[in-house]
Motif scaffolding. Structure first.
Motif, PDB file in Angstrom:
ATOM      1  N   GLY A 116       9.649  -1.693  10.405  1.00  0.00           N
ATOM      2  CA  GLY A 116       9.224  -0.345  10.083  1.00  0.00           C
ATOM      3  C   GLY A 116       7.715  -0.235  10.151  1.00  0.00           C
ATOM      4  O   GLY A 116       6.985  -1.132   9.748  1.00  0.00           O
ATOM      5  N   GLN A 117       7.249   0.873  10.661  1.00  0.00           N
ATOM      6  CA  GLN A 117       5.808   1.061  10.829  1.00  0.00           C
ATOM      7  C   GLN A 117       5.161   1.439   9.504  1.00  0.00           C
ATOM      8  O   GLN A 117       5.559   2.412   8.868  1.00  0.00           O
ATOM      9  CB  GLN A 117       5.565   2.162  11.877  1.00  0.00           C
ATOM     10  CG  GLN A 117       4.095   2.387  12.182  1.00  0.00           C
ATOM     11  CD  GLN A 117       3.906   3.501  13.196  1.00  0.00           C
ATOM     12  OE1 GLN A 117       4.883   4.067  13.678  1.00  0.00           O
ATOM     13  NE2 GLN A 117       2.672   3.809  13.508  1.00  0.00           N
ATOM     14  N   PRO A 118       4.173   0.685   9.037  1.00  0.00           N
ATOM     15  CA  PRO A 118       3.515   1.007   7.756  1.00  0.00           C
ATOM     16  C   PRO A 118       2.819   2.356   7.804  1.00  0.00           C
ATOM     17  O   PRO A 118       2.408   2.826   8.871  1.00  0.00           O
ATOM     18  CB  PRO A 118       2.504  -0.136   7.584  1.00  0.00           C
ATOM     19  CG  PRO A 118       2.943  -1.205   8.521  1.00  0.00           C
ATOM     20  CD  PRO A 118       3.619  -0.529   9.661  1.00  0.00           C
ATOM     21  N   ILE A 119       2.679   2.963   6.636  1.00  0.00           N
ATOM     22  CA  ILE A 119       1.998   4.252   6.519  1.00  0.00           C
ATOM     23  C   ILE A 119       0.706   4.037   5.733  1.00  0.00           C
ATOM     24  O   ILE A 119       0.732   3.915   4.503  1.00  0.00           O
ATOM     25  CB  ILE A 119       2.886   5.284   5.807  1.00  0.00           C
ATOM     26  CG1 ILE A 119       4.203   5.464   6.574  1.00  0.00           C
ATOM     27  CG2 ILE A 119       2.158   6.617   5.673  1.00  0.00           C
ATOM     28  CD1 ILE A 119       5.185   6.391   5.889  1.00  0.00           C
ATOM     29  N   PRO A 120      -0.429   3.978   6.415  1.00  0.00           N
ATOM     30  CA  PRO A 120      -1.703   3.749   5.716  1.00  0.00           C
ATOM     31  C   PRO A 120      -2.346   5.062   5.280  1.00  0.00           C
ATOM     32  O   PRO A 120      -1.919   6.149   5.667  1.00  0.00           O
ATOM     33  CB  PRO A 120      -2.547   3.066   6.798  1.00  0.00           C
ATOM     34  CG  PRO A 120      -2.066   3.698   8.080  1.00  0.00           C
ATOM     35  CD  PRO A 120      -0.583   3.983   7.885  1.00  0.00           C
ATOM     36  N   GLY A 121      -3.394   4.928   4.474  1.00  0.00           N
ATOM     37  CA  GLY A 121      -4.236   6.065   4.134  1.00  0.00           C
ATOM     38  C   GLY A 121      -3.636   7.080   3.194  1.00  0.00           C
ATOM     39  O   GLY A 121      -4.128   8.216   3.105  1.00  0.00           O
ATOM     40  N   ALA A 122      -2.587   6.735   2.469  1.00  0.00           N
ATOM     41  CA  ALA A 122      -1.964   7.688   1.542  1.00  0.00           C
ATOM     42  C   ALA A 122      -2.628   7.608   0.173  1.00  0.00           C
ATOM     43  O   ALA A 122      -3.175   6.571  -0.216  1.00  0.00           O
ATOM     44  CB  ALA A 122      -0.470   7.409   1.423  1.00  0.00           C
ATOM     45  N   ALA A 123      -2.576   8.713  -0.549  1.00  0.00           N
ATOM     46  CA  ALA A 123      -3.003   8.731  -1.949  1.00  0.00           C
ATOM     47  C   ALA A 123      -1.742   8.525  -2.798  1.00  0.00           C
ATOM     48  O   ALA A 123      -0.846   9.368  -2.804  1.00  0.00           O
ATOM     49  CB  ALA A 123      -3.675  10.047  -2.288  1.00  0.00           C
ATOM     50  N   MET A 174      -3.864  -2.261  -0.615  1.00  0.00           N
ATOM     51  CA  MET A 174      -4.272  -3.652  -0.485  1.00  0.00           C
ATOM     52  C   MET A 174      -4.165  -4.148   0.953  1.00  0.00           C
ATOM     53  O   MET A 174      -4.939  -4.981   1.398  1.00  0.00           O
ATOM     54  CB  MET A 174      -3.415  -4.538  -1.401  1.00  0.00           C
ATOM     55  CG  MET A 174      -3.397  -4.071  -2.843  1.00  0.00           C
ATOM     56  SD  MET A 174      -5.050  -3.963  -3.584  1.00  0.00           S
ATOM     57  CE  MET A 174      -5.503  -5.707  -3.615  1.00  0.00           C
ATOM     58  N   GLN A 175      -3.176  -3.653   1.654  1.00  0.00           N
ATOM     59  CA  GLN A 175      -3.029  -3.895   3.077  1.00  0.00           C
ATOM     60  C   GLN A 175      -2.272  -2.715   3.650  1.00  0.00           C
ATOM     61  O   GLN A 175      -1.805  -1.856   2.907  1.00  0.00           O
ATOM     62  CB  GLN A 175      -2.308  -5.213   3.362  1.00  0.00           C
ATOM     63  CG  GLN A 175      -0.889  -5.296   2.826  1.00  0.00           C
ATOM     64  CD  GLN A 175      -0.283  -6.673   3.026  1.00  0.00           C
ATOM     65  OE1 GLN A 175      -0.732  -7.643   2.436  1.00  0.00           O
ATOM     66  NE2 GLN A 175       0.742  -6.750   3.849  1.00  0.00           N
ATOM     67  N   LYS A 176      -2.159  -2.659   4.949  1.00  0.00           N
ATOM     68  CA  LYS A 176      -1.609  -1.478   5.609  1.00  0.00           C
ATOM     69  C   LYS A 176      -0.227  -1.127   5.059  1.00  0.00           C
ATOM     70  O   LYS A 176       0.719  -1.897   5.172  1.00  0.00           O
ATOM     71  CB  LYS A 176      -1.530  -1.745   7.112  1.00  0.00           C
ATOM     72  CG  LYS A 176      -1.424  -0.503   7.965  1.00  0.00           C
ATOM     73  CD  LYS A 176      -1.513  -0.875   9.437  1.00  0.00           C
ATOM     74  CE  LYS A 176      -1.429   0.375  10.307  1.00  0.00           C
ATOM     75  NZ  LYS A 176      -1.480   0.023  11.753  1.00  0.00           N
ATOM     76  N   GLY A 177      -0.116   0.043   4.432  1.00  0.00           N
ATOM     77  CA  GLY A 177       1.160   0.516   3.922  1.00  0.00           C
ATOM     78  C   GLY A 177       1.589  -0.081   2.598  1.00  0.00           C
ATOM     79  O   GLY A 177       2.685   0.219   2.122  1.00  0.00           O
ATOM     80  N   MET A 178       0.749  -0.898   1.972  1.00  0.00           N
ATOM     81  CA  MET A 178       1.106  -1.528   0.700  1.00  0.00           C
ATOM     82  C   MET A 178       0.059  -1.170  -0.357  1.00  0.00           C
ATOM     83  O   MET A 178      -1.127  -1.459  -0.190  1.00  0.00           O
ATOM     84  CB  MET A 178       1.212  -3.042   0.846  1.00  0.00           C
ATOM     85  CG  MET A 178       1.747  -3.729  -0.399  1.00  0.00           C
ATOM     86  SD  MET A 178       2.215  -5.450  -0.096  1.00  0.00           S
ATOM     87  CE  MET A 178       3.698  -5.215   0.880  1.00  0.00           C
ATOM     88  N   TYR A 179       0.508  -0.556  -1.442  1.00  0.00           N
ATOM     89  CA  TYR A 179      -0.364  -0.013  -2.468  1.00  0.00           C
ATOM     90  C   TYR A 179      -0.069  -0.690  -3.808  1.00  0.00           C
ATOM     91  O   TYR A 179       1.085  -0.985  -4.112  1.00  0.00           O
ATOM     92  CB  TYR A 179      -0.170   1.500  -2.573  1.00  0.00           C
ATOM     93  CG  TYR A 179      -0.397   2.213  -1.258  1.00  0.00           C
ATOM     94  CD1 TYR A 179      -1.615   2.827  -0.980  1.00  0.00           C
ATOM     95  CD2 TYR A 179       0.593   2.247  -0.275  1.00  0.00           C
ATOM     96  CE1 TYR A 179      -1.842   3.473   0.235  1.00  0.00           C
ATOM     97  CE2 TYR A 179       0.386   2.891   0.937  1.00  0.00           C
ATOM     98  CZ  TYR A 179      -0.837   3.499   1.190  1.00  0.00           C
ATOM     99  OH  TYR A 179      -1.044   4.129   2.398  1.00  0.00           O
ATOM    100  N   GLN A 180      -1.119  -0.900  -4.603  1.00  0.00           N
ATOM    101  CA  GLN A 180      -0.953  -1.699  -5.814  1.00  0.00           C
ATOM    102  C   GLN A 180      -1.707  -1.072  -6.982  1.00  0.00           C
ATOM    103  O   GLN A 180      -2.797  -0.517  -6.835  1.00  0.00           O
ATOM    104  CB  GLN A 180      -1.472  -3.116  -5.558  1.00  0.00           C
ATOM    105  CG  GLN A 180      -0.984  -4.156  -6.542  1.00  0.00           C
ATOM    106  CD  GLN A 180      -1.353  -5.558  -6.066  1.00  0.00           C
ATOM    107  OE1 GLN A 180      -2.486  -6.002  -6.254  1.00  0.00           O
ATOM    108  NE2 GLN A 180      -0.408  -6.253  -5.455  1.00  0.00           N
ATOM    109  N   THR A 181      -1.097  -1.185  -8.175  1.00  0.00           N
ATOM    110  CA  THR A 181      -1.733  -0.692  -9.393  1.00  0.00           C
ATOM    111  C   THR A 181      -2.803  -1.688  -9.856  1.00  0.00           C
ATOM    112  O   THR A 181      -2.783  -2.855  -9.468  1.00  0.00           O
ATOM    113  CB  THR A 181      -0.704  -0.531 -10.524  1.00  0.00           C
ATOM    114  OG1 THR A 181      -0.185  -1.827 -10.865  1.00  0.00           O
ATOM    115  CG2 THR A 181       0.427   0.384 -10.114  1.00  0.00           C
ATOM    116  N   PRO A 182      -3.714  -1.257 -10.721  1.00  0.00           N
ATOM    117  CA  PRO A 182      -4.623  -2.219 -11.351  1.00  0.00           C
ATOM    118  C   PRO A 182      -3.829  -3.240 -12.163  1.00  0.00           C
ATOM    119  O   PRO A 182      -2.768  -2.921 -12.721  1.00  0.00           O
ATOM    120  CB  PRO A 182      -5.492  -1.334 -12.255  1.00  0.00           C
ATOM    121  CG  PRO A 182      -5.368   0.048 -11.701  1.00  0.00           C
ATOM    122  CD  PRO A 182      -3.995   0.140 -11.114  1.00  0.00           C
TER     123      PRO A 182
END
Length: 352
Positions: free
Chosen positions: A65-72, A88-96
């Motif tokens: 699956g193609q990652p989705i970058p640049g999202a809020a 943190m990397q393309k399509g992968m988002y992380q909490t503090p």
């Protein structure tokens, strides 16, 4: 003859008892897939965003699956507090790392993609975690090594008078050994030999349990046994999520479709919709799930060395030598480079 065969084929179609009407197909190649979770355990928590499919002959990872970058991406609680996630990397988002879910609070996931799609999950309350009541392993002897194993047993103590659902992940962490090469002749220094590494075998099938007929009783988890085909270290980790009914039904439908075998009583394959919707474009398909649940975690060491009958142990030694489980034919100074070992995670036991 050909006309007769065509006629018989059409006759067979018209004689089917089940008639499908208003059948529609939809191209889901641009559907968004979202997966994330939060719990009462310490973070950070991760949210993954991607499209359902992609293809590039130069990038095999795009089959996933193609990652989705640049999202809020953010997590909001019922009091209005907002936790923003960092890509943190393309399509992968992380909490503090400091953010941790609180039992009893309601949370939801909110996403705004770079092209303006607004996506949100439903509100979910973080439930009280439920720990394992028992978690044991017992050696089972046999005449042949291939039949020797360790029986795993684990259970959950259900609460009386409430409707409870459980989603359990199992992760096995297995040590493997390699053979060190012959040292170089003096005066050349002998390199350090790293011959003990770990593999974290992939397991994507959850254990799903509910208390419809077991209210207030001890619920046994169905766990596959561990083979006695080596005496290297083996850990089994169980993560117990105390989920709500909607989350249970979502994963149950996933499992029902995974085990389809073509029988006449099988459920009809269908697209499974999670708890996320696109707010500003309702027709845009959003797949996946954002899970909020109380969670407990326990790791069990299965000792495959101590307490084994000497005769069985000697059989295992012969078995290891005969099957070259130490990779004698491919000596290696660093087991981290053993590419033939699937899910090789390196020298240290992973922290999950």
């Amino acid at each position: 003859m050909k006309r007769l065969l065509v006629f018989l084929g059409l006759l067979g179609l018209f004689s089917c008892e089940t008639e499908i009407t208003d059948f529609k197909t939809k191209n889901l190649s641009d559907a968004l897939v979202v997966y994330g979770e939060i719990s009462n355990l310490a973070g950070p928590y991760t949210v993954r965003l991607n499209y359902t499919s992609a293809y590039s002959p130069f990038d095999p990872t795009e089959f996933q699956g193609q990652p989705i970058p640049g999202a809020a991406v953010r997590i909001v609680d019922e009091a209005g507090s907002v936790i923003a996630l960092k890509e943190m990397q393309k399509g992968m988002y992380q909490t503090p790392a400091t953010f941790q879910g609180q039992i009893g609070k309601k949370y939801r996931l909110e996403i705004r993609t770079a092209d303006g799609l607004e996506i949100a999950s439903n509100w979910q309350q973080l439930s009280v975690p439920v720990g394992l009541k028992t978690f044991t392993s017992t050696y089972q002897n046999a005449d042949q090594v291939k039949d020797m194993n360790f029986k795993l047993q684990a259970s959950i103590q259900d609460s009386r008078g409430t409707e409870d659902y459980y989603f359990v992940k199992r992760q096995d962490l297995i040590q493997f050994l390699t053979t060190c090469p012959s040292p170089p002749p003096p005066p050349a220094p002998v390199p350090i030999c790293y011959n003990k590494c770990w593999q974290a075998s992939q397991n994507t099938q959850p254990i799903l349990m509910e208390d419809t007929f077991l209210d207030g009783r001890e619920i046994a988890l169905p766990l596959e046994s561990i083979p006695y085909d080596d005496f290297t270290e083996w850990f089994v980790q169980l993560e117990v999520y105390h989920v709500d009914k909607l989350a249970y039904q979502y994963w149950k439908r996933q499992e029902d479709q995974r085990i389809l075998d073509g029988g006449i009583f099988d459920k009809i394959p269908a697209q499974i919709i999670g708890n996320l919707t696109c707010l500003n474009k309702p027709d845009r398909q959003v797949l996946g799930y954002f899970m909020v649940a109380g969670k407990s975690k326990e790791r069990k060491f299965v000792d495959r060395y101590q307490g084994i009958p000497s005769e069985s142990y000697q059989k295992l030694v012969s078995y290891i030598d005969f099957n070259k489980l130490r990779h004698q034919n491919t000596p290696l100074w660093d087991c981290r480079l053993a590419a033939w070992i699937p899910y090789n995670v390196g020298l240290t036991l992973p922290v999950y």
